[in-house]
Design a protein around this motif. Structure first.
Motif, PDB file in Angstrom:
ATOM      1  N   GLY A  45       0.836  -1.203   0.000  1.00  0.00           N
ATOM      2  CA  GLY A  45       0.000   0.000   0.000  1.00  0.00           C
ATOM      3  C   GLY A  45       0.866   1.247   0.000  1.00  0.00           C
ATOM      4  N   ALA A  46       0.256   2.376  -0.372  1.00  0.00           N
ATOM      5  CA  ALA A  46       0.995   3.646  -0.437  1.00  0.00           C
ATOM      6  C   ALA A  46       1.242   4.179   0.969  1.00  0.00           C
ATOM      7  CB  ALA A  46       0.205   4.661  -1.261  1.00  0.00           C
ATOM      8  N   ASP A  47       2.391   4.834   1.169  1.00  0.00           N
ATOM      9  CA  ASP A  47       2.695   5.401   2.492  1.00  0.00           C
ATOM     10  C   ASP A  47       1.699   6.482   2.869  1.00  0.00           C
ATOM     11  OD1 ASP A  47       5.719   4.433   3.141  1.00  0.00           O
ATOM     12  OD2 ASP A  47       5.375   4.686   0.985  1.00  0.00           O
ATOM     13  N   GLU A  48       1.357   7.309   1.862  1.00  0.00           N
ATOM     14  CA  GLU A  48       0.378   8.374   2.103  1.00  0.00           C
ATOM     15  C   GLU A  48      -0.551   8.453   0.899  1.00  0.00           C
ATOM     16  OE1 GLU A  48       3.748   9.608   1.755  1.00  0.00           O
ATOM     17  OE2 GLU A  48       4.251   9.049   3.810  1.00  0.00           O
ATOM     18  N   ILE A  49      -1.766   8.866   1.183  1.00  0.00           N
ATOM     19  CA  ILE A  49      -2.757   8.999   0.108  1.00  0.00           C
ATOM     20  C   ILE A  49      -3.484  10.329   0.266  1.00  0.00           C
ATOM     21  CG2 ILE A  49      -4.978   8.088  -0.743  1.00  0.00           C
ATOM     22  CD1 ILE A  49      -3.837   5.358  -0.583  1.00  0.00           C
ATOM     23  N   LEU A  50      -3.763  10.956  -0.865  1.00  0.00           N
ATOM     24  CA  LEU A  50      -4.639  12.128  -0.870  1.00  0.00           C
ATOM     25  C   LEU A  50      -5.920  11.755  -1.595  1.00  0.00           C
ATOM     26  CD1 LEU A  50      -5.301  15.136  -0.477  1.00  0.00           C
ATOM     27  CD2 LEU A  50      -4.214  15.553  -2.687  1.00  0.00           C
TER      28      LEU A  50
ATOM     29  N   ASP B 186     -16.763   6.049  -3.845  1.00  0.00           N
ATOM     30  CA  ASP B 186     -15.818   5.024  -4.288  1.00  0.00           C
ATOM     31  C   ASP B 186     -14.381   5.441  -4.008  1.00  0.00           C
ATOM     32  OD1 ASP B 186     -17.798   3.396  -5.164  1.00  0.00           O
ATOM     33  OD2 ASP B 186     -17.496   3.755  -7.320  1.00  0.00           O
ATOM     34  N   ALA B 187     -14.065   6.697  -4.339  1.00  0.00           N
ATOM     35  CA  ALA B 187     -12.689   7.162  -4.172  1.00  0.00           C
ATOM     36  C   ALA B 187     -12.298   7.142  -2.693  1.00  0.00           C
ATOM     37  CB  ALA B 187     -12.533   8.569  -4.744  1.00  0.00           C
ATOM     38  N   LEU B 188     -13.209   7.552  -1.822  1.00  0.00           N
ATOM     39  CA  LEU B 188     -12.900   7.566  -0.392  1.00  0.00           C
ATOM     40  C   LEU B 188     -12.626   6.145   0.093  1.00  0.00           C
ATOM     41  CD1 LEU B 188     -12.776   9.183   2.279  1.00  0.00           C
ATOM     42  CD2 LEU B 188     -15.191   8.632   2.583  1.00  0.00           C
ATOM     43  N   TYR B 189     -13.503   5.224  -0.271  1.00  0.00           N
ATOM     44  CA  TYR B 189     -13.382   3.836   0.176  1.00  0.00           C
ATOM     45  C   TYR B 189     -12.099   3.206  -0.358  1.00  0.00           C
ATOM     46  CZ  TYR B 189     -15.187  -0.668   1.758  1.00  0.00           C
ATOM     47  OH  TYR B 189     -15.367  -1.856   2.420  1.00  0.00           O
ATOM     48  N   GLN B 190     -11.871   3.400  -1.665  1.00  0.00           N
ATOM     49  CA  GLN B 190     -10.687   2.785  -2.298  1.00  0.00           C
ATOM     50  C   GLN B 190      -9.395   3.360  -1.734  1.00  0.00           C
ATOM     51  OE1 GLN B 190     -11.484   3.799  -6.351  1.00  0.00           O
ATOM     52  NE2 GLN B 190     -13.055   2.215  -6.599  1.00  0.00           N
ATOM     53  N   SER B 191      -9.374   4.657  -1.480  1.00  0.00           N
ATOM     54  CA  SER B 191      -8.126   5.255  -0.998  1.00  0.00           C
ATOM     55  C   SER B 191      -7.783   4.713   0.391  1.00  0.00           C
ATOM     56  CB  SER B 191      -8.207   6.780  -1.019  1.00  0.00           C
ATOM     57  OG  SER B 191      -9.264   7.228  -0.221  1.00  0.00           O
ATOM     58  N   ILE B 192      -8.790   4.527   1.236  1.00  0.00           N
ATOM     59  CA  ILE B 192      -8.517   3.984   2.578  1.00  0.00           C
ATOM     60  C   ILE B 192      -8.039   2.529   2.468  1.00  0.00           C
ATOM     61  CG2 ILE B 192      -9.589   3.359   4.787  1.00  0.00           C
ATOM     62  CD1 ILE B 192     -11.388   5.860   4.418  1.00  0.00           C
ATOM     63  N   LYS B 193      -8.543   1.809   1.477  1.00  0.00           N
ATOM     64  CA  LYS B 193      -8.158   0.408   1.286  1.00  0.00           C
ATOM     65  C   LYS B 193      -6.772   0.256   0.658  1.00  0.00           C
ATOM     66  CE  LYS B 193     -11.520  -2.442   2.470  1.00  0.00           C
ATOM     67  NZ  LYS B 193     -11.236  -3.454   3.518  1.00  0.00           N
ATOM     68  N   SER B 194      -6.177   1.369   0.187  1.00  0.00           N
ATOM     69  CA  SER B 194      -4.930   1.282  -0.569  1.00  0.00           C
ATOM     70  C   SER B 194      -3.728   1.825   0.180  1.00  0.00           C
ATOM     71  CB  SER B 194      -5.062   2.061  -1.885  1.00  0.00           C
ATOM     72  OG  SER B 194      -6.143   1.580  -2.628  1.00  0.00           O
TER      73      SER B 194
ATOM     74  N   LYS C  93      -0.820   1.956   3.230  1.00  0.00           N
ATOM     75  CA  LYS C  93       0.006   1.038   4.016  1.00  0.00           C
ATOM     76  C   LYS C  93      -0.462   1.020   5.474  1.00  0.00           C
ATOM     77  CE  LYS C  93       5.087   0.718   4.230  1.00  0.00           C
ATOM     78  NZ  LYS C  93       6.265   1.511   3.769  1.00  0.00           N
ATOM     79  N   ARG C  94      -0.169  -0.029   6.191  1.00  0.00           N
ATOM     80  CA  ARG C  94      -0.451  -0.043   7.631  1.00  0.00           C
ATOM     81  C   ARG C  94       0.258   1.133   8.296  1.00  0.00           C
ATOM     82  NH1 ARG C  94       0.350  -6.578   8.413  1.00  0.00           N
ATOM     83  NH2 ARG C  94      -1.224  -7.040   6.844  1.00  0.00           N
TER      84      ARG C  94
ATOM     85  N   ARG D  48      -5.577  -1.684  10.679  1.00  0.00           N
ATOM     86  CA  ARG D  48      -4.349  -1.236  10.012  1.00  0.00           C
ATOM     87  C   ARG D  48      -3.802   0.041  10.645  1.00  0.00           C
ATOM     88  NH1 ARG D  48      -3.957  -3.750   4.990  1.00  0.00           N
ATOM     89  NH2 ARG D  48      -2.945  -2.019   3.948  1.00  0.00           N
ATOM     90  N   GLN D  49      -4.421   0.500  11.704  1.00  0.00           N
ATOM     91  CA  GLN D  49      -4.029   1.731  12.426  1.00  0.00           C
ATOM     92  C   GLN D  49      -3.766   2.887  11.459  1.00  0.00           C
ATOM     93  OE1 GLN D  49      -1.479   1.491  16.017  1.00  0.00           O
ATOM     94  NE2 GLN D  49      -0.443   3.298  15.182  1.00  0.00           N
ATOM     95  N   LEU D  50      -4.821   3.247  10.734  1.00  0.00           N
ATOM     96  CA  LEU D  50      -4.682   4.305   9.737  1.00  0.00           C
ATOM     97  C   LEU D  50      -4.952   5.675  10.356  1.00  0.00           C
ATOM     98  CD1 LEU D  50      -6.491   2.550   6.758  1.00  0.00           C
ATOM     99  CD2 LEU D  50      -4.105   2.374   7.515  1.00  0.00           C
ATOM    100  N   HIS D  51      -4.378   6.676   9.728  1.00  0.00           N
ATOM    101  CA  HIS D  51      -4.562   8.062  10.175  1.00  0.00           C
ATOM    102  C   HIS D  51      -5.345   8.781   9.088  1.00  0.00           C
ATOM    103  CE1 HIS D  51      -1.307   7.163  13.035  1.00  0.00           C
ATOM    104  NE2 HIS D  51      -0.865   6.440  12.028  1.00  0.00           N
ATOM    105  N   ILE D  52      -6.594   9.077   9.360  1.00  0.00           N
ATOM    106  CA  ILE D  52      -7.450   9.744   8.380  1.00  0.00           C
ATOM    107  C   ILE D  52      -7.567  11.195   8.830  1.00  0.00           C
ATOM    108  CG2 ILE D  52      -9.666   9.679   7.162  1.00  0.00           C
ATOM    109  CD1 ILE D  52      -8.320   6.967   7.070  1.00  0.00           C
TER     110      ILE D  52
END
Ligand SMILES: [Zn+2]
Ligand SMILES: [Zn+2]
Length: 352
Positions: free
Chosen positions: A242-247, A254-262, A264-265, A290-294
């Protein structure tokens, strides 16, 4: 100088056109500026159509929209230190009150006195008259002096580009990592370019002309979501991590859901789109496990100076994004070309 000017005056939802109106006078802390260039913002078609009246944009009719502008200082009101008539300047949309807790810590796009002009707050083109006019008055706090090498058209990107810069700051880019962007519009494109200047590899998710434009502007990987599953493709590019960071700047479910799924932990997802509704589905289990930071990112506090320097040093290419220019009197054509993305329209500029 005559005391009247041409302005695009909105009188009701979907009703707007050129009128002759009084040139405003600069008050305390304000400069009267001659507007040279204004870029249409993604929010402008909705503002003209009256879609954001629930947010108080505009607070009343008649109203003058327009907030991505550049021009020249013509006259100064009292208490306007550091500016002279003739200064070439670019504008920011937000001007905080300067005295609330958030303004005092530099977060003036989150001013606690938002929408209270009597307390000094301004949001040009949203709650306060803006730049689709030959002149307007602006608090000098919202002005950034332009380097000589930057043109008026390029400087209209001060506000949009600042939004991209703030989002990239909030993403905390990992050099030599991967930064993926959903939404190859002007903000997504500029965020990609700014992130690239910080040494990461960039992935753009989108489709059609805007995706190609991202490739032209230097995106390392292009993911066409009409042709491939974007989550699987980002995972493949990043070796399954997965990507280190996503915008997320596309503004769709769809974009919101997919970006969170893509991501990195322990990775960061920065969200800055204006969503049509506030009840989108997010994959909460992924966020926890995955301890994500949104993180939401609002506008562009303290970004204009750095953005101007990025343009001046040619670390980012804003000129490539300017696809169309019109006279102010052609505002309706400009809105049509921009909102329907005719001829690959990206940034459309009007000249008052
Ligand atoms: Zn804007
Ligand atoms: Zn404030």
């Amino acid at each position: 100088m005559s005391d009247k000017m041409r302005a695009v005056v909105a009188t009701a939802p979907n009703e707007y056109g050129i009128q002759m109106v009084d040139i405003p006078k600069p008050g305390i802390g304000e400069a009267l500026c001659r507007v040279k260039s204004v870029a249409l913002c993604g929010s402008d078609p909705g503002l003209f159509a009256g879609h954001y009246q629930n947010k108080g944009w505009p607070p009343h009719y008649p109203f003058i929209f327009g907030h991505e502008w550049s021009g020249e200082v013509v006259a100064l009101g009292p208490e306007t230190f550091g500016f002279q008539p003739g200064d070439r300047v670019a504008g920011e949309a937000h001007c905080g009150c300067g005295i609330c807790d958030n303004c005092r810590k530099g977060q003036y796009t989150l001013c606690l006195n938002y929408g209270k002009p009597e307390l000094g707050h301004r949001h040009y083109g949203f709650t306060t008259n803006g730049a689709y006019a030959e002149y307007d008055v602006f608090k000098v706090k919202s002005l950034e002096k332009m380097p000589d090498e930057v043109s008026f058209d390029e400087a209209t990107m001060c506000d949009t580009g600042g939004v991209a810069l703030h989002a990239v700051d909030n993403a905390h880019i990992t050099p030599a990592g991967f930064f993926a962007v959903w939404g190859p519009g002007p903000i997504g494109n500029l965020a990609m370019q700014i992130a690239k200047s910080r040494g990461t590899r960039t992935i753009m998710v989108g489709r059609r002309e805007r995706l190609q434009m991202a490739g032209k502007c230097g995106a390392d990987f292009l993911v066409d979501y009409e042709k491939v599953n974007p989550v699987q493709e980002v995972m493949r590019i990043t070796g399954g991590l997965g990507a280190d960071e996503i915008l997320e700047s596309a503004g769709t479910q769809d974009a919101l859901y997919q970006s969170i799924k893509s991501v990195k932990r322990d990775g960061n997802v920065v969200v800055l789109a204006l969503y049509p509704k506030d009840d989108l589905v997010v994959p909460m289990d992924s966020i926890v496990i995955r301890q994500l930071h949104i993180l939401g990112s609002r506008a562009n506090p303290n970004c204009s100076k750095r953005l101007m320097e990025l343009i001046q040093q040619k670390r980012i290419n804003v000129g490539e994004l300017i696809t169309h220019t019109f006279d102010l009197s052609e505002i309706k054509t400009a809105v049509d070309v921009f909102s329907h993305r005719r001829d690959g329209a990206m940034k459309v500029i009007v000249h008052p």
